[in-house]
Design a protein around this motif. Structure first.
Motif, PDB file in Angstrom:
ATOM      1  N   LEU A  21     -25.187   5.112   6.938  1.00 39.63           N
ATOM      2  CA  LEU A  21     -24.860   4.462   6.045  1.00 39.63           C
ATOM      3  C   LEU A  21     -23.551   4.663   5.236  1.00 39.63           C
ATOM      4  CD1 LEU A  21     -28.100   4.205   3.518  1.00 39.63           C
ATOM      5  CD2 LEU A  21     -27.090   2.428   5.141  1.00 39.63           C
ATOM      6  N   PHE A  22     -22.977   6.011   5.329  1.00 40.45           N
ATOM      7  CA  PHE A  22     -21.751   6.418   5.211  1.00 40.45           C
ATOM      8  C   PHE A  22     -20.587   5.700   6.093  1.00 40.45           C
ATOM      9  CE2 PHE A  22     -18.045   8.841   5.800  1.00 40.45           C
ATOM     10  CZ  PHE A  22     -17.400   8.985   4.512  1.00 40.45           C
ATOM     11  N   LEU A  23     -21.034   5.575   7.377  1.00 39.66           N
ATOM     12  CA  LEU A  23     -20.333   5.072   8.543  1.00 39.66           C
ATOM     13  C   LEU A  23     -20.082   3.744   8.129  1.00 39.66           C
ATOM     14  CD1 LEU A  23     -21.624   7.123  11.477  1.00 39.66           C
ATOM     15  CD2 LEU A  23     -19.306   7.474  10.204  1.00 39.66           C
ATOM     16  N   CYS A  24     -21.304   2.998   7.653  1.00 38.68           N
ATOM     17  CA  CYS A  24     -21.179   1.458   7.436  1.00 38.68           C
ATOM     18  C   CYS A  24     -20.038   1.256   6.381  1.00 38.68           C
ATOM     19  CB  CYS A  24     -22.492   1.081   6.827  1.00 38.68           C
ATOM     20  SG  CYS A  24     -23.995   0.929   8.345  1.00 38.68           S
ATOM     21  N   PHE A  25     -20.104   2.114   5.465  1.00 36.18           N
ATOM     22  CA  PHE A  25     -19.248   1.787   4.392  1.00 36.18           C
ATOM     23  C   PHE A  25     -17.932   2.041   4.929  1.00 36.18           C
ATOM     24  CE2 PHE A  25     -16.502   4.315   1.063  1.00 36.18           C
ATOM     25  CZ  PHE A  25     -16.257   3.298   0.059  1.00 36.18           C
ATOM     26  N   PHE A  26     -17.528   3.029   5.682  1.00 31.09           N
ATOM     27  CA  PHE A  26     -16.281   3.349   6.164  1.00 31.09           C
ATOM     28  C   PHE A  26     -15.743   2.332   6.972  1.00 31.09           C
ATOM     29  CE2 PHE A  26     -14.121   4.286   9.971  1.00 31.09           C
ATOM     30  CZ  PHE A  26     -12.660   4.787   9.442  1.00 31.09           C
ATOM     31  N   LEU A  27     -16.473   1.520   7.823  1.00 28.25           N
ATOM     32  CA  LEU A  27     -16.258   0.478   8.560  1.00 28.25           C
ATOM     33  C   LEU A  27     -15.805  -0.906   7.871  1.00 28.25           C
ATOM     34  CD1 LEU A  27     -19.287   0.023  11.253  1.00 28.25           C
ATOM     35  CD2 LEU A  27     -16.960   0.765  11.835  1.00 28.25           C
ATOM     36  N   VAL A  28     -16.406  -1.084   6.561  1.00 28.12           N
ATOM     37  CA  VAL A  28     -15.916  -1.979   5.440  1.00 28.12           C
ATOM     38  C   VAL A  28     -14.436  -1.588   5.108  1.00 28.12           C
ATOM     39  CG1 VAL A  28     -15.911  -3.119   3.316  1.00 28.12           C
ATOM     40  CG2 VAL A  28     -17.996  -2.585   4.809  1.00 28.12           C
ATOM     41  N   ILE A  29     -14.201  -0.461   4.923  1.00 28.86           N
ATOM     42  CA  ILE A  29     -12.740  -0.052   4.417  1.00 28.86           C
ATOM     43  C   ILE A  29     -11.720  -0.273   5.850  1.00 28.86           C
ATOM     44  CG2 ILE A  29     -11.179   1.822   3.445  1.00 28.86           C
ATOM     45  CD1 ILE A  29     -13.399   0.727   1.750  1.00 28.86           C
ATOM     46  N   HIS A  30     -12.397   0.253   7.027  1.00 28.14           N
ATOM     47  CA  HIS A  30     -11.517   0.203   8.057  1.00 28.14           C
ATOM     48  C   HIS A  30     -11.222  -1.336   8.457  1.00 28.14           C
ATOM     49  CE1 HIS A  30      -9.666   1.785  11.572  1.00 28.14           C
ATOM     50  NE2 HIS A  30     -10.601   1.330  12.478  1.00 28.14           N
ATOM     51  N   LEU A  31     -12.167  -2.073   8.342  1.00 25.12           N
ATOM     52  CA  LEU A  31     -12.125  -3.493   8.730  1.00 25.12           C
ATOM     53  C   LEU A  31     -10.851  -4.016   7.760  1.00 25.12           C
ATOM     54  CD1 LEU A  31     -12.647  -6.049   9.960  1.00 25.12           C
ATOM     55  CD2 LEU A  31     -14.572  -6.228   8.858  1.00 25.12           C
ATOM     56  N   LEU A  32     -11.020  -3.919   6.425  1.00 28.68           N
ATOM     57  CA  LEU A  32     -10.051  -4.394   5.416  1.00 28.68           C
ATOM     58  C   LEU A  32      -8.604  -4.082   5.685  1.00 28.68           C
ATOM     59  CD1 LEU A  32     -12.148  -3.866   2.011  1.00 28.68           C
ATOM     60  CD2 LEU A  32     -11.652  -6.062   3.242  1.00 28.68           C
ATOM     61  N   GLY A  33      -8.513  -2.899   6.477  1.00 30.49           N
ATOM     62  CA  GLY A  33      -7.142  -2.366   6.485  1.00 30.49           C
ATOM     63  C   GLY A  33      -6.426  -3.080   7.836  1.00 30.49           C
ATOM     64  N   ASN A  34      -7.351  -3.254   8.828  1.00 35.97           N
ATOM     65  CA  ASN A  34      -7.198  -3.795   9.944  1.00 35.97           C
ATOM     66  C   ASN A  34      -6.932  -5.318   9.951  1.00 35.97           C
ATOM     67  OD1 ASN A  34      -7.609  -1.304  11.201  1.00 35.97           O
ATOM     68  ND2 ASN A  34      -8.890  -1.733  12.762  1.00 35.97           N
ATOM     69  N   LEU A  35      -7.467  -5.825   8.952  1.00 37.75           N
ATOM     70  CA  LEU A  35      -7.103  -7.425   8.926  1.00 37.75           C
ATOM     71  C   LEU A  35      -5.837  -7.779   8.555  1.00 37.75           C
ATOM     72  CD1 LEU A  35     -10.178  -8.430   6.844  1.00 37.75           C
ATOM     73  CD2 LEU A  35      -9.826  -9.020   9.284  1.00 37.75           C
ATOM     74  N   GLN A  36      -4.971  -6.718   8.003  1.00 38.78           N
ATOM     75  CA  GLN A  36      -3.616  -6.813   7.851  1.00 38.78           C
ATOM     76  C   GLN A  36      -2.905  -7.223   9.124  1.00 38.78           C
ATOM     77  OE1 GLN A  36      -1.980  -3.745   4.629  1.00 38.78           O
ATOM     78  NE2 GLN A  36      -3.880  -2.808   5.929  1.00 38.78           N
ATOM     79  N   LEU A  37      -3.442  -6.888  10.272  1.00 38.62           N
ATOM     80  CA  LEU A  37      -2.874  -7.372  11.645  1.00 38.62           C
ATOM     81  C   LEU A  37      -2.906  -8.678  11.797  1.00 38.62           C
ATOM     82  CD1 LEU A  37      -4.199  -4.383  13.752  1.00 38.62           C
ATOM     83  CD2 LEU A  37      -1.879  -4.451  12.789  1.00 38.62           C
ATOM     84  N   LEU A  38      -3.550  -9.514  10.978  1.00 38.99           N
ATOM     85  CA  LEU A  38      -3.672 -10.923  11.004  1.00 38.99           C
ATOM     86  C   LEU A  38      -2.641 -11.490  10.176  1.00 38.99           C
ATOM     87  CD1 LEU A  38      -7.497 -11.611  10.716  1.00 38.99           C
ATOM     88  CD2 LEU A  38      -5.906 -11.276  12.968  1.00 38.99           C
ATOM     89  N   LEU A  39      -1.671 -10.762   9.474  1.00 34.79           N
ATOM     90  CA  LEU A  39      -0.780 -11.315   9.034  1.00 34.79           C
ATOM     91  C   LEU A  39       0.666 -11.748   9.812  1.00 34.79           C
ATOM     92  CD1 LEU A  39      -0.721  -8.864   5.746  1.00 34.79           C
ATOM     93  CD2 LEU A  39      -1.496 -11.110   5.776  1.00 34.79           C
ATOM     94  N   PRO A  40       1.367 -12.435   9.240  1.00 39.14           N
ATOM     95  CA  PRO A  40       2.647 -12.687  10.117  1.00 39.14           C
ATOM     96  C   PRO A  40       3.379 -11.293  10.527  1.00 39.14           C
ATOM     97  CG  PRO A  40       2.715 -14.126   8.095  1.00 39.14           C
ATOM     98  CD  PRO A  40       1.466 -13.177   8.034  1.00 39.14           C
ATOM     99  N   ALA A  41       4.052 -11.285  11.717  1.00 40.35           N
ATOM    100  CA  ALA A  41       4.367 -10.195  12.339  1.00 40.35           C
ATOM    101  C   ALA A  41       5.059  -9.065  11.294  1.00 40.35           C
ATOM    102  CB  ALA A  41       5.147 -10.404  13.651  1.00 40.35           C
ATOM    103  N   GLU A  42       6.234  -9.659  10.927  1.00 40.70           N
ATOM    104  CA  GLU A  42       7.015  -8.629  10.056  1.00 40.70           C
ATOM    105  C   GLU A  42       6.189  -8.206   8.761  1.00 40.70           C
ATOM    106  OE1 GLU A  42       9.848  -7.449  10.668  1.00 40.70           O
ATOM    107  OE2 GLU A  42       9.764  -8.026  12.500  1.00 40.70           O
ATOM    108  N   GLN A  43       5.429  -9.103   8.010  1.00 42.20           N
ATOM    109  CA  GLN A  43       4.686  -8.673   7.076  1.00 42.20           C
ATOM    110  C   GLN A  43       3.520  -7.818   7.505  1.00 42.20           C
ATOM    111  OE1 GLN A  43       2.821 -11.997   4.874  1.00 42.20           O
ATOM    112  NE2 GLN A  43       1.891 -10.606   3.228  1.00 42.20           N
ATOM    113  N   ALA A  44       2.976  -7.988   8.655  1.00 43.02           N
ATOM    114  CA  ALA A  44       1.828  -7.135   9.132  1.00 43.02           C
ATOM    115  C   ALA A  44       2.557  -5.783   9.337  1.00 43.02           C
ATOM    116  CB  ALA A  44       1.336  -7.891  10.350  1.00 43.02           C
ATOM    117  N   LYS A  45       3.546  -5.663  10.169  1.00 40.33           N
ATOM    118  CA  LYS A  45       4.048  -4.273  10.266  1.00 40.33           C
ATOM    119  C   LYS A  45       4.218  -3.556   8.925  1.00 40.33           C
ATOM    120  CE  LYS A  45       8.070  -2.335  12.905  1.00 40.33           C
ATOM    121  NZ  LYS A  45       9.166  -2.448  13.767  1.00 40.33           N
ATOM    122  N   GLU A  46       5.015  -4.125   7.969  1.00 37.95           N
ATOM    123  CA  GLU A  46       5.245  -3.406   6.909  1.00 37.95           C
ATOM    124  C   GLU A  46       3.938  -2.831   6.218  1.00 37.95           C
ATOM    125  OE1 GLU A  46       7.352  -4.182   2.331  1.00 37.95           O
ATOM    126  OE2 GLU A  46       7.706  -5.646   4.256  1.00 37.95           O
TER     127      GLU A  46
END
Length: 227
Positions: A21-46
């Motif tokens: 369950l702790f790993l399940c919670f971590f996956l949510v946080i990790h996903l929210l961070g990785n979703l930034q990669l879907l932003l426009p390139a320059e914004q995503a990089k920053e």
């Protein structure tokens, strides 16, 4: 099976449920961070590099990361021990019909877990190890440019395919694991069973497709940039 063995197995299942369950919670946080990669390139990089810098420089996050590493190890070891014990006693339940009625992913949690472990080895090597111990270029804000490393990794179709298949293995693992964890912790109550199952399914689908779409999106939209 004697009382001592029963107690030991129960403790292992409880510990595996808590770490799961702790790993399940971590996956949510990790996903929210990785979703930034879907932003426009320059914004995503920053945004992504700033996020990575925040995680690596925060003492509270560092403590959580040690809990994460311990949870992965404990969860994996407990799963292995329980699987081996179940194999030893499998003959006792050969005729009770449970195997025939259970989902295929419930019967193959060991295989799914092994596939996820293989993925984690590659994932840690390519990103975590590179960020911690590799020589990464710096972006214009003075942050380690993990964004460039991630984008470069998603230019190989085989890596994207491997990533997506691993996420589906994770999804099936979660479909069984989430409900199993709730049951091990005593939350298996007729009044809440349906709610727990539905929440577990929604969670599993969101995590699976949320992670899987990221490398596909990067490969399809930024592939030409790196050629």
């Amino acid at each position: 099976m004697d009382r001592k063995t029963n107690t030991s197995t129960l403790m292992r299942k409880t510990l595996m449920a808590l770490t799961g369950l702790f790993l399940c919670f971590f996956l949510v946080i990790h996903l929210l961070g990785n979703l930034q990669l879907l932003l426009p390139a320059e914004q995503a990089k920053e945004s992504f590099n700033g996020y990575s810098q925040l995680l690596s420089g925060n003492i509270f996050i560092k403590i959580i990361s040690y809990v994460l590493y311990a949870s992965i190890i404990i969860h994996g070891v407990d799963a292995l021990v329980i699987t081996l014990k179940n194999k030893k006693t499998a003959g006792k339940y050969a005729m009770d019909g449970r195997a025939a009625t259970s989902k295929w992913y419930s019967r193959n949690m060991g295989i799914l877990g092994t596939l996820i472990l293989i993925f984690l080895v590659f994932h840690f090597k390519d990103f975590w190890y590179q960020y911690k111990f590799g020589t990464l270029p710096m972006d214009e804000f003075g942050h380690k440019d993990l964004y460039t490393i991630v984008i470069a990794a998603y230019q190989d179709w085989w890596y994207v395919l491997f990533y997506v298949l691993s996420m589906f293995a994770l999804g099936y693992h979660l479909l069984h694991g989430f409900f199993s964890a709730a049951r091990s912790l005593g939350l298996y109550h007729p009044k809440y069973v349906s709610w727990v199952r539905n929440f577990g399914k929604i969670y599993s689908y969101v995590i699976t497709f949320g992670f899987a779409i990221i490398p596909i999106y990067v490969y399809l939209t930024q592939h030409v940039v790196w050629n």
